[in-house]
Motif scaffolding. Sequence first.
Motif, short mmCIF file in Angstrom:
data_model
loop_
_atom_site.label_atom_id
_atom_site.label_comp_id
_atom_site.label_asym_id
_atom_site.label_seq_id
_atom_site.Cartn_x
_atom_site.Cartn_y
_atom_site.Cartn_z
N PHE A 1 40.95 32.68 35.87
CA PHE A 1 42.07 33.01 36.77
C PHE A 1 43.10 33.93 36.15
O PHE A 1 44.29 33.70 36.23
N ALA A 2 42.61 34.98 35.48
CA ALA A 2 43.53 36.00 34.97
C ALA A 2 44.25 36.64 36.15
O ALA A 2 45.40 37.03 36.06
N THR A 3 43.55 36.76 37.26
CA THR A 3 44.14 37.37 38.46
C THR A 3 44.47 36.29 39.49
O THR A 3 43.64 35.44 39.77
N LEU A 4 45.65 36.35 40.04
CA LEU A 4 45.96 35.49 41.18
C LEU A 4 46.40 36.30 42.37
O LEU A 4 46.09 36.00 43.50
N ILE A 26 25.80 44.07 32.49
CA ILE A 26 24.42 44.26 32.02
C ILE A 26 24.38 44.75 30.58
O ILE A 26 23.35 44.64 29.92
N ASP A 27 25.50 45.25 30.07
CA ASP A 27 25.51 45.66 28.66
C ASP A 27 25.32 44.47 27.73
O ASP A 27 24.94 44.62 26.57
N ARG A 28 25.55 43.26 28.26
CA ARG A 28 25.40 42.07 27.41
C ARG A 28 23.98 41.52 27.42
O ARG A 28 23.69 40.57 26.70
N GLY A 66 34.35 39.62 36.06
CA GLY A 66 34.63 41.02 35.74
C GLY A 66 35.16 41.82 36.92
O GLY A 66 35.09 43.05 36.93
N LYS A 67 35.72 41.15 37.90
CA LYS A 67 36.23 41.83 39.10
C LYS A 67 37.35 42.81 38.75
O LYS A 67 37.32 43.95 39.19
N SER A 68 38.30 42.36 37.96
CA SER A 68 39.44 43.23 37.65
C SER A 68 39.00 44.41 36.79
O SER A 68 39.50 45.52 36.94
N THR A 69 38.07 44.16 35.88
CA THR A 69 37.56 45.24 35.04
C THR A 69 36.86 46.28 35.91
O THR A 69 37.04 47.49 35.72
N LEU A 70 36.11 45.80 36.88
CA LEU A 70 35.42 46.72 37.79
C LEU A 70 36.44 47.46 38.66
O LEU A 70 36.31 48.67 38.88
N TYR A 112 33.03 34.76 41.19
CA TYR A 112 33.43 33.65 40.33
C TYR A 112 34.47 34.15 39.34
O TYR A 112 34.46 35.31 38.95
N THR A 113 35.37 33.28 38.93
CA THR A 113 36.39 33.70 37.99
C THR A 113 35.75 34.16 36.67
O THR A 113 34.75 33.61 36.23
N ASN A 114 36.30 35.22 36.11
CA ASN A 114 35.83 35.79 34.84
C ASN A 114 34.54 36.61 34.97
O ASN A 114 33.92 36.93 33.96
#
Length: 419
Positions: free
Chosen positions: A237-240, A328-330, A217-221, A213-215
């Motif tokens: 949609f930070a990433t396209l 999980i830190d949240r 954390g895919k790009s962070t990972l 799902y968007t947001n």
Amino acid sequence: MSAPSNPPLADGAPARAILVGVDFGRDAHFDASLDELAQLAESAGDIAVARIVARRKAPDAAFFVGSGKADEIKELVAMHQAEAVLFDQALSPAQQRNLERHLGVAVADRTMLILEIFGERAQSHEGKLQVELARLQYLSTRLVRRWSHLERQRGGIGTRGGPGEAQIELDRRMIGERIKGLKKQLERVKRQRSTQRRSRERNQTFRISLVGYTNAGKSTLFNALVDAKVHAADQLFATLDTTTRQLRLEGVERSVSLSDTVGFIRDLPHKLVEAFEATLQEANDADLLLHVVDGANPQQHEQMAEVERVLEEIGAADIEQVLVFNQIDRLEETQRPRVTRDRFELPSGRRVVRAFVSARTGEGLDELRRLLAEAAGSGAGLKEIDDAPMSQSASEVDAQEPQSEPVEPPLTGTYHPRA
Ligand SMILES: Nc1nc2c(ncn2[C@@H]2O[C@H](COP(=O)(O)OP(=O)(O)OP(=O)(O)O)[C@@H](O)[C@H]2O)c(=O)[nH]1
Ligand SMILES: [Mg+2]
């Protein structure tokens, strides 16, 4: 790491927007808070100044909401000096036009917002082609005020100034031609990709794709796993565009690649999925999907279900999947998982291995790497791992149950933070 503020759309000043949602009572996932719509609006460069929820049995043919509600919205527009009204659901072209006439401001629905965001974010040639195709397909049936808003964005179909309805009529005739041209160009992109794919197959790369799902954390990972710096931000949609990097895994000889790509969202417009076929194909070609979910999001169940729906739609439902339970830190101390991996039942009933991580703090990433190394190294995918007894810690997989010693490792479909 604080997220940068959302860049406004191409024409500058953010629009003050009223958010509207209609609860038809049959959609169990109706988001009464309109939080996601607010995020979409923000990501599109608008500011939500008021929210209103209506309840109806069925959509009104003319206004979607009833005429009483439409008047109420009109009052809100005046009170907040709003410049736009945004609906959480899809409006028919007629409803959208009627509402614009009645309210005197631009009216957009969810689909249009998503298209605007996509239009703003697309960077690659392929991404731009895909967005333009989706946008033209959507707009070809509409005469709306926000049209000019869209036209000012990069890659518009090239009319200048604020087009009046006559202009739009004219444009409309060219649209069909343009759509044909775009489809042809995208066909070429797809052929190129399949050539690349064959060469990857020849050199036996094990391909891993991030989906989710968007947001989530895919790009962070992605950045954490391959030490890259793709754009990650608290916006939808930070990433396209797709980015692919080599992923080094200890003990694995063969080459492994990791791809980060566009996220999914509820009610992803079908046309968009169709237009983004070339990009989404990336997931389709993967040997393994890392399905990233925001483990701290109360909507995670619906989000996972949506991701499964889109994977089904693009024909990627049979690909091996690992669920990455991120952020999980949240979680509150009491809700934190006591293991780093377990097995989990997705909303569809499909059983997958789940890894608990925080892409931000790095927690759980070593274990995730080990899992990926096993998958890439064995060549047999994760089936083996899945069938093998889970880690010793399998007896404490469910963070909410007191420790017991089940004979069979349980499937922990019951882990719901804040449930
Ligand atoms: N606290 C916390 N925040 C995270 C974690 N992973 C990602 N985030 C934040 O969540 C937001 C979204 O992260 P992204 O990596 O851009 O998410 P994405 O899935 O790539 O999103 P799109 O590309 O927009 O679909 C950013 O503000 C990240 O900093 C995590 O493990 N913990
Ligand atoms: Mg991203």
